[in-house]
Design a protein around this motif. Sequence first.
Motif, PDB file in Angstrom:
ATOM      1  N   ARG A   7      -8.257  18.861  -5.686  1.00  0.00           N
ATOM      2  CA  ARG A   7      -6.961  17.272  -4.515  1.00  0.00           C
ATOM      3  C   ARG A   7      -7.095  18.106  -3.559  1.00  0.00           C
ATOM      4  O   ARG A   7      -6.609  17.153  -2.619  1.00  0.00           O
ATOM      5  N   ARG A   8      -7.133  19.372  -3.098  1.00  0.00           N
ATOM      6  CA  ARG A   8      -6.310  19.587  -1.562  1.00  0.00           C
ATOM      7  C   ARG A   8      -7.662  18.668  -0.769  1.00  0.00           C
ATOM      8  O   ARG A   8      -7.634  18.668   0.528  1.00  0.00           O
ATOM      9  N   MET A  41       0.290  15.744   5.369  1.00  0.00           N
ATOM     10  CA  MET A  41      -0.499  15.567   3.642  1.00  0.00           C
ATOM     11  C   MET A  41      -0.571  16.462   2.490  1.00  0.00           C
ATOM     12  O   MET A  41       0.110  16.307   1.593  1.00  0.00           O
ATOM     13  N   THR A  42      -1.098  17.704   3.063  1.00  0.00           N
ATOM     14  CA  THR A  42      -0.999  18.678   1.100  1.00  0.00           C
ATOM     15  C   THR A  42       0.048  19.228   1.173  1.00  0.00           C
ATOM     16  O   THR A  42       0.083  19.418  -0.460  1.00  0.00           O
ATOM     17  N   ILE A  43       0.985  19.768   2.283  1.00  0.00           N
ATOM     18  CA  ILE A  43       2.372  20.273   1.863  1.00  0.00           C
ATOM     19  C   ILE A  43       3.357  18.910   0.747  1.00  0.00           C
ATOM     20  O   ILE A  43       3.199  19.754  -0.073  1.00  0.00           O
ATOM     21  N   VAL A  75       3.891   9.220   3.322  1.00  0.00           N
ATOM     22  CA  VAL A  75       3.852  10.424   4.459  1.00  0.00           C
ATOM     23  C   VAL A  75       3.027  10.131   5.353  1.00  0.00           C
ATOM     24  O   VAL A  75       3.506  10.256   6.387  1.00  0.00           O
ATOM     25  N   TRP A  76       2.131   8.892   5.281  1.00  0.00           N
ATOM     26  CA  TRP A  76       1.692   8.259   6.420  1.00  0.00           C
ATOM     27  C   TRP A  76       2.972   7.822   7.268  1.00  0.00           C
ATOM     28  O   TRP A  76       2.534   7.821   8.758  1.00  0.00           O
ATOM     29  N   TRP A  77       3.633   7.056   6.420  1.00  0.00           N
ATOM     30  CA  TRP A  77       5.033   6.388   7.617  1.00  0.00           C
ATOM     31  C   TRP A  77       5.487   8.230   8.797  1.00  0.00           C
ATOM     32  O   TRP A  77       6.125   7.466   9.997  1.00  0.00           O
TER      33      TRP A  77
END
Length: 123
Positions: A7-8, A41-43, A75-77
């Motif tokens: 996933r990471r 993003m990872t967090i 998250v991208w927002w």
Amino acid sequence: MNDQGRRRLGVLIGVGLACGLLGGTETMDKVLAVLMAAVVMTIATQLVFVGPSGRVPLPALLAFGLAGFVQDALVWWLLSWLGPKMSHLHVEGLATILLAALITRTTVLLLSQLSPAVETAGD
């Protein structure tokens, strides 16, 4: 590699692809922008996990994909707002946000569906 590692890795590759393909940064600043985006993003994906923990049937994969796409778009927002404040990342426009989320989630889902290596009972 376990599920968390896949996933990471999917998040890192997806963010790198999205930043590389969608542009918005200068060449030298791209490394810092990708690093900042990958950390955020990872967090976020570790705090709120949306996705399969292994192989799943196609309908379940589509449901996980849609829910993850919404999460990644949010998250991208957030990154579109945080980026100029923390680094030289510029995510402009809804289309860019949605495309970056699609690239990131597709990469995460593809890597999550890879068969893990067969583990022996003695390990």
